[in-house]
Design a protein around this motif. Structure first.
Motif, PDB file in Angstrom:
ATOM      1  N   GLN A 204       0.826  -1.209   0.000  1.00 18.20           N
ATOM      2  CA  GLN A 204       0.000   0.000   0.000  1.00 18.20           C
ATOM      3  C   GLN A 204       0.861   1.260   0.000  1.00 18.20           C
ATOM      4  N   ASP A 205       2.171   1.090   0.261  1.00 21.00           N
ATOM      5  CA  ASP A 205       3.060   2.248   0.312  1.00 21.00           C
ATOM      6  C   ASP A 205       3.237   2.861  -1.081  1.00 21.00           C
ATOM      7  N   THR A 206       3.472   4.157  -1.112  1.00 18.30           N
ATOM      8  CA  THR A 206       3.794   4.767  -2.408  1.00 18.30           C
ATOM      9  C   THR A 206       5.305   4.962  -2.560  1.00 18.30           C
ATOM     10  N   ASP A 207       6.014   5.092  -1.433  1.00 20.27           N
ATOM     11  CA  ASP A 207       7.479   5.154  -1.508  1.00 20.27           C
ATOM     12  C   ASP A 207       8.017   3.723  -1.525  1.00 20.27           C
ATOM     13  N   LEU A 208       8.480   3.292  -2.676  1.00 23.15           N
ATOM     14  CA  LEU A 208       8.942   1.904  -2.805  1.00 23.15           C
ATOM     15  C   LEU A 208      10.470   1.820  -2.759  1.00 23.15           C
ATOM     16  N   SER A 209      11.098   2.898  -2.290  1.00 20.70           N
ATOM     17  CA  SER A 209      12.561   2.916  -2.322  1.00 20.70           C
ATOM     18  C   SER A 209      13.175   2.484  -0.988  1.00 20.70           C
ATOM     19  N   THR A 210      12.359   1.983  -0.048  1.00 21.50           N
ATOM     20  CA  THR A 210      12.909   1.633   1.267  1.00 21.50           C
ATOM     21  C   THR A 210      13.665   0.308   1.203  1.00 21.50           C
ATOM     22  N   VAL A 211      14.456   0.059   2.231  1.00 18.40           N
ATOM     23  CA  VAL A 211      15.238  -1.174   2.286  1.00 18.40           C
ATOM     24  C   VAL A 211      14.309  -2.395   2.378  1.00 18.40           C
ATOM     25  N   VAL A 212      13.173  -2.243   3.075  1.00 16.71           N
ATOM     26  CA  VAL A 212      12.242  -3.384   3.186  1.00 16.71           C
ATOM     27  C   VAL A 212      11.644  -3.718   1.817  1.00 16.71           C
ATOM     28  N   HIS A 213      11.327  -2.698   1.038  1.00 21.86           N
ATOM     29  CA  HIS A 213      10.817  -2.987  -0.317  1.00 21.86           C
ATOM     30  C   HIS A 213      11.864  -3.716  -1.149  1.00 21.86           C
ATOM     31  N   GLU A 214      13.110  -3.264  -1.038  1.00 23.35           N
ATOM     32  CA  GLU A 214      14.164  -3.932  -1.807  1.00 23.35           C
ATOM     33  C   GLU A 214      14.261  -5.408  -1.391  1.00 23.35           C
ATOM     34  N   ILE A 215      14.139  -5.646  -0.090  1.00 20.48           N
ATOM     35  CA  ILE A 215      14.186  -7.038   0.398  1.00 20.48           C
ATOM     36  C   ILE A 215      13.028  -7.836  -0.201  1.00 20.48           C
ATOM     37  N   ILE A 216      11.830  -7.267  -0.140  1.00 18.36           N
ATOM     38  CA  ILE A 216      10.659  -8.016  -0.630  1.00 18.36           C
ATOM     39  C   ILE A 216      10.796  -8.306  -2.134  1.00 18.36           C
ATOM     40  N   PHE A 217      11.188  -7.307  -2.897  1.00 15.42           N
ATOM     41  CA  PHE A 217      11.314  -7.525  -4.354  1.00 15.42           C
ATOM     42  C   PHE A 217      12.347  -8.614  -4.637  1.00 15.42           C
ATOM     43  N   LYS A 218      13.492  -8.520  -3.984  1.00 11.90           N
ATOM     44  CA  LYS A 218      14.574  -9.498  -4.235  1.00 11.90           C
ATOM     45  C   LYS A 218      14.186 -10.881  -3.716  1.00 11.90           C
ATOM     46  N   ALA A 219      13.542 -10.913  -2.532  1.00 10.54           N
ATOM     47  CA  ALA A 219      13.199 -12.210  -1.929  1.00 10.54           C
ATOM     48  C   ALA A 219      12.213 -12.970  -2.814  1.00 10.54           C
ATOM     49  N   PHE A 220      11.225 -12.255  -3.353  1.00  7.76           N
ATOM     50  CA  PHE A 220      10.243 -12.964  -4.182  1.00  7.76           C
ATOM     51  C   PHE A 220      10.802 -13.323  -5.555  1.00  7.76           C
ATOM     52  N   ASP A 221      11.806 -12.619  -5.971  1.00  3.72           N
ATOM     53  CA  ASP A 221      12.509 -13.011  -7.182  1.00  3.72           C
ATOM     54  C   ASP A 221      13.300 -14.296  -6.902  1.00  3.72           C
ATOM     55  N   ASP A 222      13.986 -14.297  -5.755  1.00  6.40           N
ATOM     56  CA  ASP A 222      14.792 -15.468  -5.371  1.00  6.40           C
ATOM     57  C   ASP A 222      13.897 -16.691  -5.148  1.00  6.40           C
ATOM     58  N   ALA A 223      12.695 -16.467  -4.581  1.00  2.52           N
ATOM     59  CA  ALA A 223      11.796 -17.596  -4.274  1.00  2.52           C
ATOM     60  C   ALA A 223      11.367 -18.344  -5.546  1.00  2.52           C
ATOM     61  N   LYS A 224      11.452 -17.670  -6.689  1.00  4.99           N
ATOM     62  CA  LYS A 224      11.116 -18.364  -7.951  1.00  4.99           C
ATOM     63  C   LYS A 224      12.033 -19.563  -8.155  1.00  4.99           C
ATOM     64  N   GLY A 225      13.243 -19.482  -7.580  1.00  2.00           N
ATOM     65  CA  GLY A 225      14.196 -20.577  -7.748  1.00  2.00           C
ATOM     66  C   GLY A 225      14.032 -21.680  -6.715  1.00  2.00           C
ATOM     67  N   ALA A 226      13.056 -21.548  -5.816  1.00  2.43           N
ATOM     68  CA  ALA A 226      12.873 -22.595  -4.794  1.00  2.43           C
ATOM     69  C   ALA A 226      12.312 -23.858  -5.440  1.00  2.43           C
ATOM     70  N   ASP A 227      12.704 -25.008  -4.895  1.00  2.07           N
ATOM     71  CA  ASP A 227      12.132 -26.265  -5.394  1.00  2.07           C
ATOM     72  C   ASP A 227      10.773 -26.521  -4.758  1.00  2.07           C
TER      73      ASP A 227
END
Ligand SMILES: O=c1ccn([C@@H]2O[C@H](COP(=O)(O)OP(=O)(O)O[C@H]3O[C@H](CO)[C@@H](O)[C@H](O)[C@H]3O)[C@@H](O)[C@H]2O)c(=O)[nH]1
Length: 485
Positions: A204-227
């Protein structure tokens, strides 16, 4: 373990936050009880907090007792990149930045050491990695090391699905712009309809430049590689969402993950000293006590805390109020309004932390005012305690929707507006006394049954857990070129 032909050895890495460490410890014990060898890695900070909170019982190994009873759990600690004395609560973003940028280097070094140690000694070689979905590196590291990766998701499947479909939300204008659409979202597979205000706070945030957003974006990208994804939820609670997720990847609902029966586990999990509330609760009539807690992570504003405290006084109910030392902020150690302790001393107790599952399962407790952390919701359902929702952050808004709109086992205080003591007190009384409270109690019995049935030997979570172990065993066999089952 499936067929017991060969023990499996999993390295298990929980996210270093209380709400993630607790279910991870219980899951590690469950896996070890099925014959796994587990190498469990806590950060040095988490270990330090747990041993400080239980100085008489914890030495170097929180699993020492489990080990004595025959479970093969090896325990390691690793730096999260910051000094032990660093205040991770007040410096939250710096802590998260360390987890984002520095932690993986420490973890990879330790994993390599464990692999070398286990192949040179007579213990089982490492076969797979189990790590929290919020990490940004597990599939990258497991690929490098040739290990299958199991992603452990500690929130509802609905929340996983919404993060998983972030791109769809963005494409449809519900996320990622300065004027996001405000109408109902009805295009997420397995999610018939959800309001934008029920999305997780980060979506719901409009500022997507925070460290938590970066974590979420990267984590869900990484999760694509989960078995595999294993999730602390129950199939019968979220059937459509889970089925839709299973189209893309094996997704197993194996919850609720906690020590069933709710005896105090002999493995310590708490980061703060627990007060024992039993004697006080024993002196109160059945169903008369409201349990109030905001979990381990989110902060409450001083104004909201003041209104909640006055609401409690006005409501006249008995209460156990958990106020962890940093609930407002680490530099605000005494946030209660003046006179509160004196005025409430006959009918309430304040503790910095307690054994929540023991409190919720006490017959004196009749309601739970909660921030809607997922563990708290599962525990409240298991104990049949109706819920008053006060969501603060992250998945808690989405969890509120499940509790209030879908399962109808509670009501809410709107935490987005300035809250008022009169509203708090009226809602508490509706939950604890009114006809409405009775309805919630009736409904929660049904949901509780779903959780209990799922946990039985022939229940969905047990079956899913067995299937997961079987599928993992097959995959490990395929990767190593040997047939393990
Ligand atoms: O006095 C207390 C208060 C809490 N707990 C335990 O602490 C855990 C708290 O977990 P949860 O209710 O999920 O809240 P958080 O600690 O806030 O958990 C974080 O992690 C959860 C799982 O990912 C998310 O759902 C939450 O939004 C996020 O804030 C539960 O197991 C409680 O039993 C205690 O033992 N004693």
């Amino acid at each position: 373990m499936a067929n017991n032909h060969q023990r499996l050895h999993a390295i298990f890495i929980p996210y270093p936050l209380q709400g993630h460490v607790i279910p991870s410890i219980h899951l590690a014990i469950k896996l070890a009880s099925r014959g796994f060898t587990i190498s469990f890695i806590n950060t040095q900070f988490i270990h330090h907090q747990i041993s400080k909170a239980q100085p008489d019982t914890i030495g170097d190994n929180i699993f020492a007792e489990a080990h004595k009873s025959g479970l093969d759990i090896r325990y390691y600690t690793v730096s999260d990149g910051l000094p032990l004395g660093f205040d991770r609560s007040i410096n939250h973003d710096q802590f998260m930045a360390s987890l984002l940028h520095v932690f993986s280097a420490h973890i990879e070094e330790l994993i390599r050491k464990i692999i070398i140690k286990s192949s040179s000694n007579s213990i089982q070689p490492v076969n797979c990695l189990i790590a929290d979905t919020f990490f940004v590196w597990p599939s990258m590291i497991s690929k490098k090391l040739g290990l299958p990766y199991v992603s452990f998701w500690t929130e509802p499947a609905l929340v996983y699905s919404l993060y998983y479909h972030m791109d769809l939300l963005r494409k449809n204008g519900h996320f990622g712009s300065n004027d996001n659409r405000e109408d109902t979202i009805n295009y997420i597979p397995g999610v018939p309809a959800i309001e934008p205000t029920d999305l997780m706070s980060y979506l719901q945030d409009t500022d997507l430049s925070t460290v938590v957003h970066e974590i979420i974006f990267k984590a869900f990208d990484d999760a694509k590689g989960a078995d595999f994804i294993i999730c602390n939820t129950v199939q019968e609670l979220e059937p459509e969402t889970i089925s839709a997720l299973q189209v893309d990847k094996p997704f197993y609902a194996i919850g609720p993950i906690f020590p069933t029966g709710f005896t105090k586990s002999n493995v310590a999990t708490s980061l703060w000293v627990e007060s024992d509330c039993t004697q006080w609760l024993d002196s109160k009539p059945n169903g008369s006590v409201l349990y109030v807690s905001f979990g381990s992570y989110a902060h409450v504003s001083k104004n909201d805390l003041t209104e909640i405290a006055h609401g409690l006084l006005l409501s006249k109910v008995n209460f156990v109020f958990v106020l962890r030392p940093d609930v407002v902020s680490s530099d605000e150690p005494d946030p209660l309004p003046e006179g509160f302790l004196e005025e409430s001393k006959d009918r309430g107790i304040i503790v910095q932390w307690c054994c929540q599952i023991a409190v919720l399962s006490h017959p004196a407790v009749g309601g739970f005012l909660t921030h809607c952390g997922w563990n708290s919701i599962l525990e409240s359902i298991w104990c049949g305690v109706p819920i008053l929702c006060f969501p603060l952050l992250t998945d808690q808004f989405t969890n509120r929707k499940l509790v209030v709109d879908d399962w109808r086992i509670g009501l809410d205080i709107d935490s987005r507006k300035l809250i008022a003591r009169k509203e708090v007190s009226a809602k508490i009384n509706r939950l604890m006394e009114d006809k409405l409270g009775q309805e919630f109690r009736k409904e929660i019995k049904e949901v509780k049954k779903a959780l209990q049935n799922a946990s039985k030997d022939d229940g969905s979570s047990e079956k899913n857990f067995n299937q997961f172990v079987k599928d993992l065993t097959v995959l490990i066999g395929q990767k190593s070129g040997t047939q393990l089952v």
